[in-house]
Design a protein around this motif. Structure first.
Motif, PDB file in Angstrom:
ATOM      1  N   LYS A   1       0.826  -1.221   0.000  1.00 25.95           N
ATOM      2  CA  LYS A   1       0.000   0.000   0.000  1.00 25.95           C
ATOM      3  C   LYS A   1       0.856   1.264   0.000  1.00 25.95           C
ATOM      4  CE  LYS A   1      -4.605  -1.215   0.743  1.00 25.95           C
ATOM      5  NZ  LYS A   1      -4.943  -2.431   1.505  1.00 25.95           N
ATOM      6  N   GLN A   2       2.088   1.153   0.498  1.00 26.10           N
ATOM      7  CA  GLN A   2       3.006   2.302   0.457  1.00 26.10           C
ATOM      8  C   GLN A   2       3.250   2.776  -0.963  1.00 26.10           C
ATOM      9  OE1 GLN A   2       6.800   1.467   2.310  1.00 26.10           O
ATOM     10  NE2 GLN A   2       5.793   0.053   3.736  1.00 26.10           N
ATOM     11  N   TYR A   3       3.077   1.874  -1.935  1.00 20.33           N
ATOM     12  CA  TYR A   3       3.398   2.208  -3.322  1.00 20.33           C
ATOM     13  C   TYR A   3       2.177   2.629  -4.124  1.00 20.33           C
ATOM     14  CZ  TYR A   3       7.784   0.053  -2.093  1.00 20.33           C
ATOM     15  OH  TYR A   3       8.956  -0.247  -1.471  1.00 20.33           O
ATOM     16  N   GLN A   4       1.035   2.761  -3.439  1.00 19.24           N
ATOM     17  CA  GLN A   4      -0.176   3.160  -4.137  1.00 19.24           C
ATOM     18  C   GLN A   4       0.035   4.521  -4.796  1.00 19.24           C
ATOM     19  OE1 GLN A   4      -3.560   2.943  -1.489  1.00 19.24           O
ATOM     20  NE2 GLN A   4      -4.281   1.122  -2.556  1.00 19.24           N
ATOM     21  N   GLY A   5      -0.413   4.629  -6.050  1.00 23.42           N
ATOM     22  CA  GLY A   5      -0.237   5.883  -6.765  1.00 23.42           C
ATOM     23  C   GLY A   5       1.063   5.925  -7.562  1.00 23.42           C
ATOM     24  N   GLU A   6       1.959   4.975  -7.335  1.00 27.41           N
ATOM     25  CA  GLU A   6       3.193   4.899  -8.133  1.00 27.41           C
ATOM     26  C   GLU A   6       2.838   4.323  -9.515  1.00 27.41           C
ATOM     27  OE1 GLU A   6       6.637   5.094  -6.915  1.00 27.41           O
ATOM     28  OE2 GLU A   6       6.086   5.775  -4.909  1.00 27.41           O
ATOM     29  N   PRO A   7       3.645   4.642 -10.524  1.00 27.65           N
ATOM     30  CA  PRO A   7       3.244   4.257 -11.883  1.00 27.65           C
ATOM     31  C   PRO A   7       3.551   2.792 -12.240  1.00 27.65           C
ATOM     32  CG  PRO A   7       5.265   5.518 -11.963  1.00 27.65           C
ATOM     33  CD  PRO A   7       4.866   5.437 -10.515  1.00 27.65           C
ATOM     34  N   PHE A   8       2.970   1.869 -11.517  1.00 29.57           N
ATOM     35  CA  PHE A   8       3.070   0.456 -11.904  1.00 29.57           C
ATOM     36  C   PHE A   8       1.786   0.032 -12.589  1.00 29.57           C
ATOM     37  CE2 PHE A   8       5.688   0.431  -7.904  1.00 29.57           C
ATOM     38  CZ  PHE A   8       6.906   0.254  -8.535  1.00 29.57           C
TER      39      PHE A   8
END
Ligand SMILES: Nc1ncnc2c1ncn2[C@@H]1O[C@H](COP(=O)(O)OP(=O)(O)OP(=O)(O)O)[C@@H](O)[C@H]1O
Ligand SMILES: [Mg+2]
Length: 169
Positions: free
Chosen positions: A25-32
């Protein structure tokens, strides 16, 4: 090796089934576009963590006698997780692997899987291929070891099918 330790450490963690979910969830919003997480071939706490964090499961199915039985157990586990910890969890597809077209049993498992699961079974199958089994002994992914091998080509086609399936849904 680290993950073997993680399994032990997680046992006493509060909400131990949600460790990976929380970490991702820390990476939510990252372009993956897609995050693929490989699971151990057993229902461990690590696998449970993946099922809680994932949107869908992509299930490799070995074209062997006991595989379909294992698959029905896996789907039952998936149903239970859906009603308790992750209502969003879906079945992303089933990929037949270690397929040997000359082997009757292999053909039977494939036919049964397609009969029962229909379009959920990937059109592309992964054949039994010696180049695939050699790659780890060279410390290389198959695509670096021999990209032109039948096995590597099958994986590339499968990846294309994965992309296609995710464009239409
Ligand atoms: N299509 C194939 N053809 C021939 N050999 C294969 C094929 N797929 C896998 N193998 C062999 O089986 C071994 C195990 O495969 P793989 O690592 O994909 O399985 P796994 O179930 O993920 O096992 P684990 O995660 O426990 O290592 C590989 O190292 C390879 O030697
Ligand atoms: Mg594995």
């Amino acid at each position: 090796m680290d993950l073997a330790g993680a399994e032990v450490e997680m046992v006493n963690t509060p909400k131990r089934e949600f460790c990976l979910d929380k970490a991702l969830k820390q990476y939510q919003g990252e372009p993956f576009d897609v995050v693929l997480v490989d699971c151990p071939p057993a229902l461990s706490l690590l696998t449970l963590n993946v099922m809680v964090a994932a949107d869908e499961l992509l299930v490799p199915l070995q074209a062997e006698f006991y595989a379909l039985e294992g698959l029905s157990q896996l789907l039952e586990t998936m149903r239970r997780i859906r009603t308790s910890m992750n209502p969003e969890l879906g079945l992303g597809g089933i990929v037949l692997t270690m397929v040997d077209k000359r082997n009757n049993l292999s053909q039977q498992v494939e036919a049964e899987a397609r009969d029962y699961f229909g379009q959920q079974v990937y059109h592309q199958v992964i054949p039994r291929n010696v180049r695939l089994s050699e790659a780890p002994s060279y410390g290389m992914p198959t695509l670096y070891h021999d990209a032109r091998s039948i096995g590597a080509q099958a994986y590339l086609n499968m990846a294309q099918e994965f992309i296609q399936r995710h464009q239409t849904t």
